[in-house]
Design a protein around this motif. Sequence first.
Motif, PDB file in Angstrom:
ATOM      1  N   PRO A  17      37.397  69.034  66.365  1.00  0.00           N
ATOM      2  CA  PRO A  17      37.182  67.694  66.902  1.00  0.00           C
ATOM      3  C   PRO A  17      37.036  66.664  65.791  1.00  0.00           C
ATOM      4  N   THR A  18      37.688  65.531  65.975  1.00  0.00           N
ATOM      5  CA  THR A  18      37.560  64.435  65.015  1.00  0.00           C
ATOM      6  C   THR A  18      38.091  63.163  65.658  1.00  0.00           C
ATOM      7  N   THR A  19      37.894  62.048  64.976  1.00  0.00           N
ATOM      8  CA  THR A  19      38.434  60.776  65.441  1.00  0.00           C
ATOM      9  C   THR A  19      39.348  60.239  64.350  1.00  0.00           C
ATOM     10  N   GLY A  20      40.532  59.785  64.743  1.00  0.00           N
ATOM     11  CA  GLY A  20      41.501  59.291  63.767  1.00  0.00           C
ATOM     12  C   GLY A  20      41.710  57.793  63.891  1.00  0.00           C
ATOM     13  N   ILE A  21      42.233  57.211  62.803  1.00  0.00           N
ATOM     14  CA  ILE A  21      42.616  55.796  62.838  1.00  0.00           C
ATOM     15  C   ILE A  21      44.130  55.725  62.668  1.00  0.00           C
ATOM     16  N   CYS A  22      44.784  54.822  63.399  1.00  0.00           N
ATOM     17  CA  CYS A  22      46.218  54.661  63.198  1.00  0.00           C
ATOM     18  C   CYS A  22      46.672  53.244  63.532  1.00  0.00           C
ATOM     19  N   TRP A  23      47.941  52.970  63.259  1.00  0.00           N
ATOM     20  CA  TRP A  23      48.465  51.603  63.328  1.00  0.00           C
ATOM     21  C   TRP A  23      49.959  51.619  63.559  1.00  0.00           C
ATOM     22  N   ARG A  24      50.443  50.572  64.194  1.00  0.00           N
ATOM     23  CA  ARG A  24      51.890  50.336  64.365  1.00  0.00           C
ATOM     24  C   ARG A  24      52.089  48.847  64.645  1.00  0.00           C
ATOM     25  N   LEU A  25      52.770  48.181  63.725  1.00  0.00           N
ATOM     26  CA  LEU A  25      53.052  46.754  63.913  1.00  0.00           C
ATOM     27  C   LEU A  25      54.557  46.526  63.974  1.00  0.00           C
ATOM     28  N   GLY A  26      54.957  45.510  64.706  1.00  0.00           N
ATOM     29  CA  GLY A  26      56.361  45.110  64.704  1.00  0.00           C
ATOM     30  C   GLY A  26      56.777  44.688  63.300  1.00  0.00           C
ATOM     31  N   ARG A  27      58.073  44.900  63.009  1.00  0.00           N
ATOM     32  CA  ARG A  27      58.543  44.711  61.636  1.00  0.00           C
ATOM     33  C   ARG A  27      58.291  43.296  61.102  1.00  0.00           C
ATOM     34  N   GLN A  28      58.381  42.303  61.995  1.00  0.00           N
ATOM     35  CA  GLN A  28      58.193  40.914  61.533  1.00  0.00           C
ATOM     36  C   GLN A  28      56.744  40.633  61.148  1.00  0.00           C
ATOM     37  N   PHE A  29      55.850  41.587  61.436  1.00  0.00           N
ATOM     38  CA  PHE A  29      54.429  41.391  61.114  1.00  0.00           C
ATOM     39  C   PHE A  29      53.994  42.205  59.893  1.00  0.00           C
ATOM     40  N   TRP A  30      54.937  42.886  59.254  1.00  0.00           N
ATOM     41  CA  TRP A  30      54.595  43.646  58.054  1.00  0.00           C
ATOM     42  C   TRP A  30      54.464  42.695  56.853  1.00  0.00           C
ATOM     43  N   GLY A  31      53.782  43.183  55.823  1.00  0.00           N
ATOM     44  CA  GLY A  31      53.732  42.466  54.549  1.00  0.00           C
ATOM     45  C   GLY A  31      52.870  41.216  54.564  1.00  0.00           C
ATOM     46  N   GLN A  32      51.979  41.124  55.531  1.00  0.00           N
ATOM     47  CA  GLN A  32      51.108  39.941  55.614  1.00  0.00           C
ATOM     48  C   GLN A  32      49.631  40.316  55.625  1.00  0.00           C
ATOM     49  N   GLY A  33      49.350  41.600  55.444  1.00  0.00           N
ATOM     50  CA  GLY A  33      47.965  42.050  55.405  1.00  0.00           C
ATOM     51  C   GLY A  33      47.335  42.229  56.779  1.00  0.00           C
ATOM     52  N   TYR A  34      48.115  42.116  57.840  1.00  0.00           N
ATOM     53  CA  TYR A  34      47.537  42.226  59.184  1.00  0.00           C
ATOM     54  C   TYR A  34      47.050  43.643  59.490  1.00  0.00           C
ATOM     55  N   ALA A  35      47.831  44.651  59.061  1.00  0.00           N
ATOM     56  CA  ALA A  35      47.443  46.033  59.366  1.00  0.00           C
ATOM     57  C   ALA A  35      46.105  46.359  58.695  1.00  0.00           C
ATOM     58  N   SER A  36      45.967  45.961  57.438  1.00  0.00           N
ATOM     59  CA  SER A  36      44.712  46.248  56.736  1.00  0.00           C
ATOM     60  C   SER A  36      43.549  45.486  57.360  1.00  0.00           C
ATOM     61  N   GLU A  37      43.797  44.235  57.727  1.00  0.00           N
ATOM     62  CA  GLU A  37      42.728  43.417  58.341  1.00  0.00           C
ATOM     63  C   GLU A  37      42.252  44.058  59.649  1.00  0.00           C
ATOM     64  N   ALA A  38      43.199  44.502  60.458  1.00  0.00           N
ATOM     65  CA  ALA A  38      42.849  45.131  61.740  1.00  0.00           C
ATOM     66  C   ALA A  38      42.197  46.500  61.518  1.00  0.00           C
ATOM     67  N   ALA A  39      42.670  47.225  60.507  1.00  0.00           N
ATOM     68  CA  ALA A  39      42.122  48.565  60.258  1.00  0.00           C
ATOM     69  C   ALA A  39      40.689  48.485  59.740  1.00  0.00           C
ATOM     70  N   HIS A  40      40.419  47.515  58.862  1.00  0.00           N
ATOM     71  CA  HIS A  40      39.039  47.331  58.404  1.00  0.00           C
ATOM     72  C   HIS A  40      38.122  47.051  59.594  1.00  0.00           C
ATOM     73  N   ALA A  41      38.565  46.167  60.475  1.00  0.00           N
ATOM     74  CA  ALA A  41      37.744  45.831  61.646  1.00  0.00           C
ATOM     75  C   ALA A  41      37.557  47.060  62.538  1.00  0.00           C
ATOM     76  N   SER A  42      38.562  47.914  62.611  1.00  0.00           N
ATOM     77  CA  SER A  42      38.458  49.124  63.439  1.00  0.00           C
ATOM     78  C   SER A  42      37.446  50.106  62.851  1.00  0.00           C
ATOM     79  N   LEU A  43      37.404  50.198  61.520  1.00  0.00           N
ATOM     80  CA  LEU A  43      36.410  51.084  60.892  1.00  0.00           C
ATOM     81  C   LEU A  43      34.995  50.538  61.102  1.00  0.00           C
ATOM     82  N   GLU A  44      34.862  49.216  61.001  1.00  0.00           N
ATOM     83  CA  GLU A  44      33.538  48.621  61.263  1.00  0.00           C
ATOM     84  C   GLU A  44      33.107  48.879  62.703  1.00  0.00           C
ATOM     85  N   PHE A  45      34.060  48.769  63.621  1.00  0.00           N
ATOM     86  CA  PHE A  45      33.785  49.051  65.034  1.00  0.00           C
ATOM     87  C   PHE A  45      33.363  50.521  65.199  1.00  0.00           C
ATOM     88  N   ALA A  46      34.071  51.424  64.503  1.00  0.00           N
ATOM     89  CA  ALA A  46      33.753  52.855  64.598  1.00  0.00           C
ATOM     90  C   ALA A  46      32.313  53.112  64.164  1.00  0.00           C
TER      91      ALA A  46
END
Length: 177
Positions: free
Chosen positions: A92-121
């Motif tokens: 048993p474990t909990t994982g983090i993952c992500w998938r953004l549309g291509r036009q949203f890559w390279g702008q730091g959005y995935a990292s921003e959302a992932a940090h917030a998800s870890l804080e939520f966890a």
Amino acid sequence: MTEIHTPRLLLRRWDEDDLIAMADINADPAVMQWTGDGSVRDLEQTADDIERWEEEWDEEGFGLFAVELLGSGELAGFTGLTLPTSLPELMPTTGICWRLGRQFWGQGYASEAAHASLEFALQDRGLDRVVGVARVGDTASANVLRKLGMAPERTMTHPEYGHDLAVHSIDLTEYEG
Ligand SMILES: CC(C)(COP(=O)(O)OP(=O)(O)OC[C@H]1O[C@@H](n2cnc3c(N)ncnc32)[C@H](O)[C@@H]1OP(=O)(O)O)[C@@H](O)C(=O)NCCC(=O)NCCS
């Protein structure tokens, strides 16, 4: 209602208006290249996915957030927590993952959302450890994992597809955001 605001994003539960935008993201072979067997997913499969993600929220109290751009309201994709049940040896474990549309890559959005998800966890769900699994060769995900401070643990073979996976983890009791 579980919602998180970051400087540029709204992380929220899913609604039916997300289907077309998420299906467009799932239909892009470049987006899906490192997921599962690399297949794209059609409208019906995406509808099933969203239903499953919402069920996970209801059952576990966490799940994959719909990631919306503040201002434009566009759906950029998802980031969040999930049970990696397709990898039984990690359970048993909990994982983090992500998938953004291509036009949203390279702008730091995935990292921003992932940090917030870890804080939520940590703060909201009281989880003390989260794993992140990326296919070996998926450098974009490896970069996000590194920026989150997730430590490489080991590699394993995907039980269904046979490719190599790099397993990372983070001890959230030492997470500093
Ligand atoms: C994996 C994925 C989410 C990564 O997205 P990403 O946009 O590359 O990741 P980040 O949010 O970390 O942003 C990356 C770059 O944005 C740039 N950037 C631009 N503006 C920025 C800002 N305001 N703040 C931070 N970074 C910014 C940075 O240069 C950063 O690169 P760096 O870390 O080398 O400096 C994306 O490639 C994706 O959705 N891939 C398809 C799905 C997938 O493969 N999922 C994993 C397998 S299941």
